[in-house]
Scaffold this active site. Structure first.
Site, PDB file in Angstrom:
ATOM      1  N   GLU A  93      77.417 -24.725  30.016  1.00 54.93           N
ATOM      2  CA  GLU A  93      78.303 -25.632  30.721  1.00 54.93           C
ATOM      3  C   GLU A  93      79.724 -25.175  30.403  1.00 54.93           C
ATOM      4  O   GLU A  93      80.071 -25.027  29.223  1.00 54.93           O
ATOM      5  CB  GLU A  93      78.084 -27.065  30.221  1.00 54.93           C
ATOM      6  CG  GLU A  93      78.937 -28.036  30.998  1.00 54.93           C
ATOM      7  CD  GLU A  93      78.736 -29.494  30.573  1.00 54.93           C
ATOM      8  OE1 GLU A  93      77.839 -29.767  29.759  1.00 54.93           O
ATOM      9  OE2 GLU A  93      79.502 -30.328  31.056  1.00 54.93           O
ATOM     10  N   ARG A 132      67.621 -25.389  17.791  1.00 54.21           N
ATOM     11  CA  ARG A 132      68.966 -24.834  17.893  1.00 54.21           C
ATOM     12  C   ARG A 132      69.409 -24.284  16.545  1.00 54.21           C
ATOM     13  O   ARG A 132      68.887 -24.667  15.495  1.00 54.21           O
ATOM     14  CB  ARG A 132      69.953 -25.864  18.403  1.00 54.21           C
ATOM     15  CG  ARG A 132      70.176 -27.047  17.481  1.00 54.21           C
ATOM     16  CD  ARG A 132      70.854 -28.208  18.179  1.00 54.21           C
ATOM     17  NE  ARG A 132      72.202 -27.901  18.626  1.00 54.21           N
ATOM     18  CZ  ARG A 132      72.560 -27.914  19.916  1.00 54.21           C
ATOM     19  NH1 ARG A 132      71.700 -28.180  20.857  1.00 54.21           N
ATOM     20  NH2 ARG A 132      73.800 -27.653  20.267  1.00 54.21           N
ATOM     21  N   LYS A 137      80.298 -28.362  20.645  1.00 56.23           N
ATOM     22  CA  LYS A 137      81.535 -28.114  21.387  1.00 56.23           C
ATOM     23  C   LYS A 137      82.511 -29.259  21.226  1.00 56.23           C
ATOM     24  O   LYS A 137      83.709 -29.047  21.132  1.00 56.23           O
ATOM     25  CB  LYS A 137      81.210 -27.868  22.861  1.00 56.23           C
ATOM     26  CG  LYS A 137      80.833 -26.414  23.111  1.00 56.23           C
ATOM     27  CD  LYS A 137      80.687 -26.126  24.584  1.00 56.23           C
ATOM     28  CE  LYS A 137      79.341 -26.568  25.075  1.00 56.23           C
ATOM     29  NZ  LYS A 137      79.001 -26.024  26.399  1.00 56.23           N
TER      30      LYS A 137
HETATM   31  P1  ATP Z   1      76.982 -28.171  22.381  1.00 60.46           P
HETATM   32  O1  ATP Z   1      75.971 -29.016  21.688  1.00 60.46           O
HETATM   33  O2  ATP Z   1      77.730 -27.270  21.467  1.00 60.46           O
HETATM   34  O3  ATP Z   1      77.864 -28.932  23.310  1.00 60.46           O
HETATM   35  P2  ATP Z   1      75.441 -27.467  24.626  1.00 60.46           P
HETATM   36  O4  ATP Z   1      73.974 -27.368  24.494  1.00 60.46           O
HETATM   37  O5  ATP Z   1      75.912 -28.668  25.285  1.00 60.46           O
HETATM   38  O6  ATP Z   1      76.118 -27.187  23.239  1.00 60.46           O
HETATM   39  P3  ATP Z   1      75.615 -25.617  26.748  1.00 60.46           P
HETATM   40  O7  ATP Z   1      76.798 -24.956  27.322  1.00 60.46           O
HETATM   41  O8  ATP Z   1      74.888 -26.607  27.570  1.00 60.46           O
HETATM   42  O9  ATP Z   1      76.058 -26.259  25.381  1.00 60.46           O
HETATM   43  O10 ATP Z   1      74.611 -24.542  26.202  1.00 60.46           O
HETATM   44  C1  ATP Z   1      74.161 -23.432  26.919  1.00 60.46           C
HETATM   45  C2  ATP Z   1      72.864 -22.980  26.336  1.00 60.46           C
HETATM   46  O11 ATP Z   1      73.024 -22.638  24.961  1.00 60.46           O
HETATM   47  C3  ATP Z   1      71.821 -24.075  26.407  1.00 60.46           C
HETATM   48  O12 ATP Z   1      70.617 -23.516  26.873  1.00 60.46           O
HETATM   49  C4  ATP Z   1      71.708 -24.567  25.010  1.00 60.46           C
HETATM   50  O13 ATP Z   1      70.425 -25.026  24.746  1.00 60.46           O
HETATM   51  C5  ATP Z   1      72.068 -23.320  24.190  1.00 60.46           C
HETATM   52  N1  ATP Z   1      72.630 -23.703  22.885  1.00 60.46           N
HETATM   53  C6  ATP Z   1      73.699 -24.499  22.659  1.00 60.46           C
HETATM   54  N2  ATP Z   1      73.895 -24.673  21.341  1.00 60.46           N
HETATM   55  C7  ATP Z   1      72.930 -23.952  20.716  1.00 60.46           C
HETATM   56  C8  ATP Z   1      72.602 -23.724  19.344  1.00 60.46           C
HETATM   57  N3  ATP Z   1      73.287 -24.269  18.351  1.00 60.46           N
HETATM   58  N4  ATP Z   1      71.543 -22.933  19.072  1.00 60.46           N
HETATM   59  C9  ATP Z   1      70.841 -22.369  20.070  1.00 60.46           C
HETATM   60  N5  ATP Z   1      71.100 -22.548  21.364  1.00 60.46           N
HETATM   61  C10 ATP Z   1      72.135 -23.326  21.707  1.00 60.46           C
HETATM   62 MG    MG Z   2      74.327 -28.762  27.220  1.00 53.28          MG
END
Ligand code: ATP
Ligand code: MG
Length: 561
Positions: free
Chosen positions: A37, A262, A272
């Site tokens: 995102e 994760r 984020k």
């Molecule tokens: P955050 O929790 O930091 O806001 P998010 O999951 O909302 O992260 P996205 O931009 O939606 O951020 O993530 C893109 C991809 O990266 C998704 O498939 C998500 O599952 C993966 N991802 C995000 N954080 C992690 C992490 N700590 N470890 C592994 N994969 C991750």
């Molecule tokens: Mg997300």
């Protein structure tokens, strides 16, 4: 993949794909996607997901798409889109022509919603957000059906069309899936599919007044792109029934969602929202502050893509959450830089040394090895003269027992140069030692004694008249506690006030005078460093990438012993 590579340790996702290939489930295709995102910069957790998605695709001769999940225009920015593309490329991955945006499918998502309304599986609901929450129930209590749930198909089609046309105020209505308000899984209690929001989208501008929700958009985007394995993090496990429901009801091609744990890393945050707080409140200088766990921060700090990829491979893929020690990441960085980084001489806390028996005005060039790990990197010349700098730490006027470095009357080796003996000290008004007087033994040129005389220490040094003045920034963990969020307090309370130390009068060997930002090297005995973009003409600024001390080996040994 090259045949010389070690076989990778397997994990459950690799096994699922292997089985799907054997049973020909998806026509022997592997097609994954990385779906960020664009509401922040990528961090090391995303790197794990990137390595997994792009890595598995490459391994099985498949494809991986980059897809921006841009369904929420209120938090998304073009700056983030650009940085994400830069970071994925820098990590070494290529989506070729397969760059997509969930917003590419807004039309398709609208049509699918109309389809669901027509088959009686979606309805327009007038409950406010608060009311909806109240109707939703809890983990232990079922929800209640919305009073708008049994609107006719015609009325729903009409209202949804008016929602799209911008006839209603923001938040006044939603389109919801008609599933089961009594479901044990709250995600299945008539989740929202579309909301009304007047926000300018970075790609579609003002053409949409309604925006789809993630759960609805994601499965259809995966389906449209022909994704085979939709890999996501564990918190989406409870959303999988919904992923499956939409695709089944719409009779669309159906990828398989697979969840993994994760990455959590000690001494930092990987959310984020929290990272944005650090940037916005000025606790760091920006997303690329070298203390940030962002890819941009790591790059500026001197971490390499190879080391990060290696780290992601090493931590593996599991179904259960855990915290990886930052020491493992640092170990991977060190391991990579040890092989690649040229060695340089630098003194960060200088103490002046005058070699009394060395002729004034004389300079000689001595040979220094560029990398003992890689003879092909050759040697270079470093200037030696009568006045030098050594590290303040390398001298003690009153040395304790285990201190073998320089002290009055003691002889040590200057690396690649000579043996020197300290013969006296010069003090300032306060009585602090500000200069050492020494003698050198000309017979020890290159650092070897012809008579087999032993010294117990070898020091790094630079020639005062030749060295380049530099700024050096030393970094420690951004947070002082390994497991953040353990307490109930604000994560900002755990910030380490000593996470950066700036040393402004350091001296580096002359070959570093015009080193370009990004250039990385080892300062002998001090650690790995890289040139920062803040450098100016003739005055380099260095970031400490990582120290030389391997704390990971100690942690591992502690576990085994
Ligand atoms: P955050 O929790 O930091 O806001 P998010 O999951 O909302 O992260 P996205 O931009 O939606 O951020 O993530 C893109 C991809 O990266 C998704 O498939 C998500 O599952 C993966 N991802 C995000 N954080 C992690 C992490 N700590 N470890 C592994 N994969 C991750
Ligand atoms: Mg997300």
């Amino acid at each position: 993949m090259a045949g010389t590579e070690e076989p990778k340790p397997s994990h459950f996702i690799r096994e699922i794909i292997t089985r799907d290939m054997e049973t020909n489930k998806y026509g022997k295709r592997v097609h994954t996607r990385f779906p960020p995102e664009p509401n922040g910069y990528l961090h090391i957790g995303h790197a794990k997901s990137i390595c997994l998605n792009f890595g598995l695709a490459a391994e099985f001769g498949g494809l991986c798409n980059l897809r921006f999940d841009d369904t929420n225009p209120s938090k998304e920015e073009v700056e983030y889109v650009d940085s994400i593309m830069e970071d994925v490329r820098w990590l070494g991955f290529d989506w070729q022509e397969r760059l997509f945006y969930a917003s590419d499918y807004f039309g398709k998502l609208y049509e699918c919603a109309v389809e669901l309304i027509k088959i009686g599986k979606a309805y327009v609901c007038d409950l406010s957000a608060d009311e909806m929450r109240e109707y939703r129930g809890t983990l232990t209590e079922p929800g209640r059906e919305s009073p708008y749930r049994n609107r006719s198909v015609e009325e729903n089609l009409d209202l949804f069309g008016l929602m799209k046309a911008g006839e209603f105020p923001d938040g006044s209505r939603t389109l919801r899936a008609k599933i089961d308000m009594a479901s044990g899984n709250i995600n299945m209690r008539d989740p929202v599919m579309f909301r009304i929001m007047r926000a300018t989208h970075h790609r579609t501008g003002d053409s949409w007044r309604i925006y789809p929700m993630y759960d609805y958009a994601h499965c259809i985007s995966d389906s449209v792109e022909g994704i085979t394995h939709s890999i996501c993090t564990l918190e989406f496990e409870d959303h999988r029934p919904l992923y499956d429901w939409f695709l089944d009801e719409l009779k669309l091609y159906h990828p398989r969602q697979i969840e993994f744990a994760r990455l959590n890393l000690s001494h930092t945050v990987l959310s984020k929202r929290k990272l944005i707080t650090l940037v916005e409140k000025g606790h760091v200088t920006g997303w690329d502050d070298p203390r940030m766990p962002s890819i941009a921060g790591f790059r500026r700090r001197g971490y390499t893509p190879e080391a990060i990829r290696n780290f992601c491979e090493r931590i593996g893929v599991a179904k259960r959450d855990s915290v990886v020690d930052m020491a493992l990441l640092e170990f991977c960085i060190r391991e990579d830089l040890n092989l690649k980084a040229p060695r340089k001489m630098a003194v960060v806390r200088p103490l002046r040394v005058v070699i009394e028996n060395y002729p004034e005005g004389q300079t000689e060039e001595l040979d220094a090895v560029n990398n003992p790990e890689d003879p092909a990197m050759g040697t270079r010349k470093i200037p030696f003269s009568r006045v030098l700098y050594i590290e303040q730490d390398d001298f003690r006027e009153d040395p304790p027992k285990q201190f073998f470095r320089l002290a009055p009357g003691r002889e040590v080796r200057l690396r690649y140069a000579y043996f020197i003996t300290c013969t006296g000290v010069v003090r300032d008004d306060k009585g602090d030692v500000v200069e050492l007087r020494c003698t050198y033994d000309p017979a020890t040129r290159g650092g070897d004694s012809p008579d087999g005389r032993k010294v117990k220490a070898t020091l790094h040094w630079v020639s005062a008249g030749h060295a380049v003045e530099a700024e050096v920034r030393l970094y420690e963990h951004l947070f002082k506690t390994p497991a953040l969020g353990a307490g109930t307090g604000n994560f900002l309370d755990d910030l380490n006030p000593g996470s950066i130390e700036t040393l402004r009068s350091c001296y580096v060997e002359p070959s570093l005078k015009n080193a370009l930002p990004g250039f990385g090297c080892q300062f002998e005995r001090l650690g790995y460093f890289c040139v920062d973009a803040d450098s100016s003409e003739g005055r380099p600024v260095f970031n400490r990438t990582v120290t030389l001390k391997d704390t990971w080996a100690k942690i591992e040994k502690g576990k085994k012993g």
